[in-house]
Design a protein around this motif. Sequence first.
Motif, PDB file in Angstrom:
ATOM      1  N   TYR A 114      37.156   8.252  48.563  1.00 58.55           N
ATOM      2  CA  TYR A 114      35.692   8.006  49.671  1.00 58.55           C
ATOM      3  C   TYR A 114      34.659   8.920  48.971  1.00 58.55           C
ATOM      4  O   TYR A 114      34.821  10.029  48.681  1.00 58.55           O
ATOM      5  CB  TYR A 114      36.338   8.640  50.825  1.00 58.55           C
ATOM      6  CG  TYR A 114      37.372   8.214  51.544  1.00 58.55           C
ATOM      7  CD1 TYR A 114      37.420   6.926  52.216  1.00 58.55           C
ATOM      8  CD2 TYR A 114      38.630   8.565  51.115  1.00 58.55           C
ATOM      9  CE1 TYR A 114      38.888   6.483  52.517  1.00 58.55           C
ATOM     10  CE2 TYR A 114      39.921   8.101  51.741  1.00 58.55           C
ATOM     11  CZ  TYR A 114      39.938   6.921  52.620  1.00 58.55           C
ATOM     12  OH  TYR A 114      40.939   6.296  53.004  1.00 58.55           O
ATOM     13  N   CYS A 115      33.540   8.418  48.723  1.00 59.85           N
ATOM     14  CA  CYS A 115      32.428   9.045  48.382  1.00 59.85           C
ATOM     15  C   CYS A 115      31.123   8.968  49.491  1.00 59.85           C
ATOM     16  O   CYS A 115      31.296   8.320  50.153  1.00 59.85           O
ATOM     17  CB  CYS A 115      32.126   8.516  46.957  1.00 59.85           C
ATOM     18  SG  CYS A 115      33.459   8.219  45.629  1.00 59.85           S
ATOM     19  N   ARG A 116      30.299   9.629  48.946  1.00 58.52           N
ATOM     20  CA  ARG A 116      28.978   9.735  49.739  1.00 58.52           C
ATOM     21  C   ARG A 116      28.038  10.191  48.729  1.00 58.52           C
ATOM     22  O   ARG A 116      28.115  10.904  47.698  1.00 58.52           O
ATOM     23  CB  ARG A 116      29.027  10.610  51.027  1.00 58.52           C
ATOM     24  CG  ARG A 116      29.309  12.075  50.843  1.00 58.52           C
ATOM     25  CD  ARG A 116      29.039  12.862  52.037  1.00 58.52           C
ATOM     26  NE  ARG A 116      29.467  14.068  52.464  1.00 58.52           N
ATOM     27  CZ  ARG A 116      29.607  14.876  53.223  1.00 58.52           C
ATOM     28  NH1 ARG A 116      29.721  14.229  54.369  1.00 58.52           N
ATOM     29  NH2 ARG A 116      30.028  15.928  53.265  1.00 58.52           N
ATOM     30  N   GLU A 117      26.601   9.979  48.780  1.00 59.33           N
ATOM     31  CA  GLU A 117      25.479  10.224  47.818  1.00 59.33           C
ATOM     32  C   GLU A 117      25.286  11.791  47.964  1.00 59.33           C
ATOM     33  O   GLU A 117      25.226  12.326  48.905  1.00 59.33           O
ATOM     34  CB  GLU A 117      24.319   9.360  48.273  1.00 59.33           C
ATOM     35  CG  GLU A 117      24.495   7.821  48.176  1.00 59.33           C
ATOM     36  CD  GLU A 117      24.971   7.342  46.779  1.00 59.33           C
ATOM     37  OE1 GLU A 117      24.443   7.968  45.894  1.00 59.33           O
ATOM     38  OE2 GLU A 117      25.843   6.552  46.936  1.00 59.33           O
ATOM     39  N   LYS A 166      30.026   7.092  41.138  1.00 60.00           N
ATOM     40  CA  LYS A 166      29.616   8.211  42.125  1.00 60.00           C
ATOM     41  C   LYS A 166      30.215   9.664  41.685  1.00 60.00           C
ATOM     42  O   LYS A 166      30.982   9.777  41.039  1.00 60.00           O
ATOM     43  CB  LYS A 166      30.402   7.896  43.608  1.00 60.00           C
ATOM     44  CG  LYS A 166      30.172   6.657  43.915  1.00 60.00           C
ATOM     45  CD  LYS A 166      28.795   6.302  44.439  1.00 60.00           C
ATOM     46  CE  LYS A 166      28.448   4.987  45.040  1.00 60.00           C
ATOM     47  NZ  LYS A 166      27.136   4.929  45.423  1.00 60.00           N
ATOM     48  N   TRP A 219      32.712  19.239  53.736  1.00 63.70           N
ATOM     49  CA  TRP A 219      33.037  17.945  53.598  1.00 63.70           C
ATOM     50  C   TRP A 219      32.796  17.234  54.860  1.00 63.70           C
ATOM     51  O   TRP A 219      33.104  15.948  55.287  1.00 63.70           O
ATOM     52  CB  TRP A 219      34.449  17.783  53.249  1.00 63.70           C
ATOM     53  CG  TRP A 219      34.714  18.300  51.876  1.00 63.70           C
ATOM     54  CD1 TRP A 219      33.599  18.862  50.835  1.00 63.70           C
ATOM     55  CD2 TRP A 219      35.864  18.600  51.427  1.00 63.70           C
ATOM     56  NE1 TRP A 219      34.352  19.313  49.894  1.00 63.70           N
ATOM     57  CE2 TRP A 219      35.466  19.157  50.149  1.00 63.70           C
ATOM     58  CE3 TRP A 219      37.316  18.595  51.780  1.00 63.70           C
ATOM     59  CZ2 TRP A 219      36.773  19.505  49.225  1.00 63.70           C
ATOM     60  CZ3 TRP A 219      38.286  18.783  51.065  1.00 63.70           C
ATOM     61  CH2 TRP A 219      38.176  19.362  49.568  1.00 63.70           C
ATOM     62  N   CYS A 231      32.968  12.837  45.646  1.00 66.57           N
ATOM     63  CA  CYS A 231      33.781  12.052  46.213  1.00 66.57           C
ATOM     64  C   CYS A 231      35.101  12.947  46.649  1.00 66.57           C
ATOM     65  O   CYS A 231      35.379  14.228  46.125  1.00 66.57           O
ATOM     66  CB  CYS A 231      34.411  10.752  45.349  1.00 66.57           C
ATOM     67  SG  CYS A 231      33.436   9.799  44.749  1.00 66.57           S
ATOM     68  N   VAL A 279      37.128   3.908  55.009  1.00 64.87           N
ATOM     69  CA  VAL A 279      36.239   4.997  55.632  1.00 64.87           C
ATOM     70  C   VAL A 279      36.843   6.124  56.009  1.00 64.87           C
ATOM     71  O   VAL A 279      37.947   5.926  56.503  1.00 64.87           O
ATOM     72  CB  VAL A 279      35.195   4.428  56.726  1.00 64.87           C
ATOM     73  CG1 VAL A 279      35.735   4.046  58.086  1.00 64.87           C
ATOM     74  CG2 VAL A 279      34.095   5.361  56.882  1.00 64.87           C
ATOM     75  N   GLN A 324      36.257   9.715  58.300  1.00 68.16           N
ATOM     76  CA  GLN A 324      35.059  10.625  59.001  1.00 68.16           C
ATOM     77  C   GLN A 324      36.071  11.880  59.198  1.00 68.16           C
ATOM     78  O   GLN A 324      37.177  12.062  59.837  1.00 68.16           O
ATOM     79  CB  GLN A 324      34.878   9.893  60.401  1.00 68.16           C
ATOM     80  CG  GLN A 324      34.192  10.744  61.236  1.00 68.16           C
ATOM     81  CD  GLN A 324      32.760  11.101  60.780  1.00 68.16           C
ATOM     82  OE1 GLN A 324      32.072  10.013  60.350  1.00 68.16           O
ATOM     83  NE2 GLN A 324      32.270  12.185  60.899  1.00 68.16           N
ATOM     84  N   ARG A 337      30.793  11.474  57.171  1.00 67.67           N
ATOM     85  CA  ARG A 337      31.449  10.108  57.144  1.00 67.67           C
ATOM     86  C   ARG A 337      31.405   9.934  55.517  1.00 67.67           C
ATOM     87  O   ARG A 337      30.462  10.335  54.694  1.00 67.67           O
ATOM     88  CB  ARG A 337      30.495   9.285  57.503  1.00 67.67           C
ATOM     89  CG  ARG A 337      31.039   7.749  57.444  1.00 67.67           C
ATOM     90  CD  ARG A 337      30.065   6.747  58.107  1.00 67.67           C
ATOM     91  NE  ARG A 337      30.083   5.311  57.718  1.00 67.67           N
ATOM     92  CZ  ARG A 337      30.954   4.473  58.471  1.00 67.67           C
ATOM     93  NH1 ARG A 337      31.771   5.330  59.338  1.00 67.67           N
ATOM     94  NH2 ARG A 337      31.111   3.517  58.176  1.00 67.67           N
ATOM     95  N   TRP A 338      32.721   9.516  55.051  1.00 69.61           N
ATOM     96  CA  TRP A 338      32.772   8.979  53.441  1.00 69.61           C
ATOM     97  C   TRP A 338      33.056   7.613  53.465  1.00 69.61           C
ATOM     98  O   TRP A 338      33.802   7.310  54.265  1.00 69.61           O
ATOM     99  CB  TRP A 338      33.926   9.916  53.050  1.00 69.61           C
ATOM    100  CG  TRP A 338      33.429  11.548  53.114  1.00 69.61           C
ATOM    101  CD1 TRP A 338      33.578  12.353  54.139  1.00 69.61           C
ATOM    102  CD2 TRP A 338      33.163  12.264  51.884  1.00 69.61           C
ATOM    103  NE1 TRP A 338      33.200  13.705  53.544  1.00 69.61           N
ATOM    104  CE2 TRP A 338      32.981  13.608  52.327  1.00 69.61           C
ATOM    105  CE3 TRP A 338      32.854  12.198  50.399  1.00 69.61           C
ATOM    106  CZ2 TRP A 338      32.367  14.657  51.454  1.00 69.61           C
ATOM    107  CZ3 TRP A 338      32.593  13.190  49.619  1.00 69.61           C
ATOM    108  CH2 TRP A 338      32.177  14.465  50.148  1.00 69.61           C
ATOM    109  N   VAL A 339      32.701   7.095  52.466  1.00 69.61           N
ATOM    110  CA  VAL A 339      32.913   5.376  52.510  1.00 69.61           C
ATOM    111  C   VAL A 339      33.564   5.174  51.141  1.00 69.61           C
ATOM    112  O   VAL A 339      33.404   5.829  49.835  1.00 69.61           O
ATOM    113  CB  VAL A 339      31.524   4.929  52.335  1.00 69.61           C
ATOM    114  CG1 VAL A 339      31.899   3.447  52.134  1.00 69.61           C
ATOM    115  CG2 VAL A 339      30.682   5.034  53.526  1.00 69.61           C
TER     116      VAL A 339
END
Length: 116
Positions: free
Chosen positions: A113-116, A101, A26, A104, A37, A39, A29-31
Amino acid sequence: MPRCYLLLSALLLGACSPTPPPTDAWLGRWVGVEGLVLQIDPAADGKPGHYRLAMQYSLDDHGTFDGQADGNAITFTRPDGAHQLVPGNGAATGLKWLADKQNCLVVQEGEGYCRE
């Protein structure tokens, strides 16, 4: 005979290497939504499973918190109490903007918070 010692040494060294916790995946950075955000970085102490969490977790609240791996979660405390980051998908965040998403981290309903 020396080959046996070499093999034994290699096996012992391999057994002494700790397996990193799953939460190490993990890092980064996660948005979230509306400028939120997260980090996740390794903690300065260098201990496995210890993290530094830099968060903008509401429109008005931000900070840096110490986190620690706890199975498949990271536990941490901030001014609004003790929390856990757990893996989930956008639907688990309860936020319609993240609903599609798949990768997450969820703190509580309405905060993820998620990321691709």
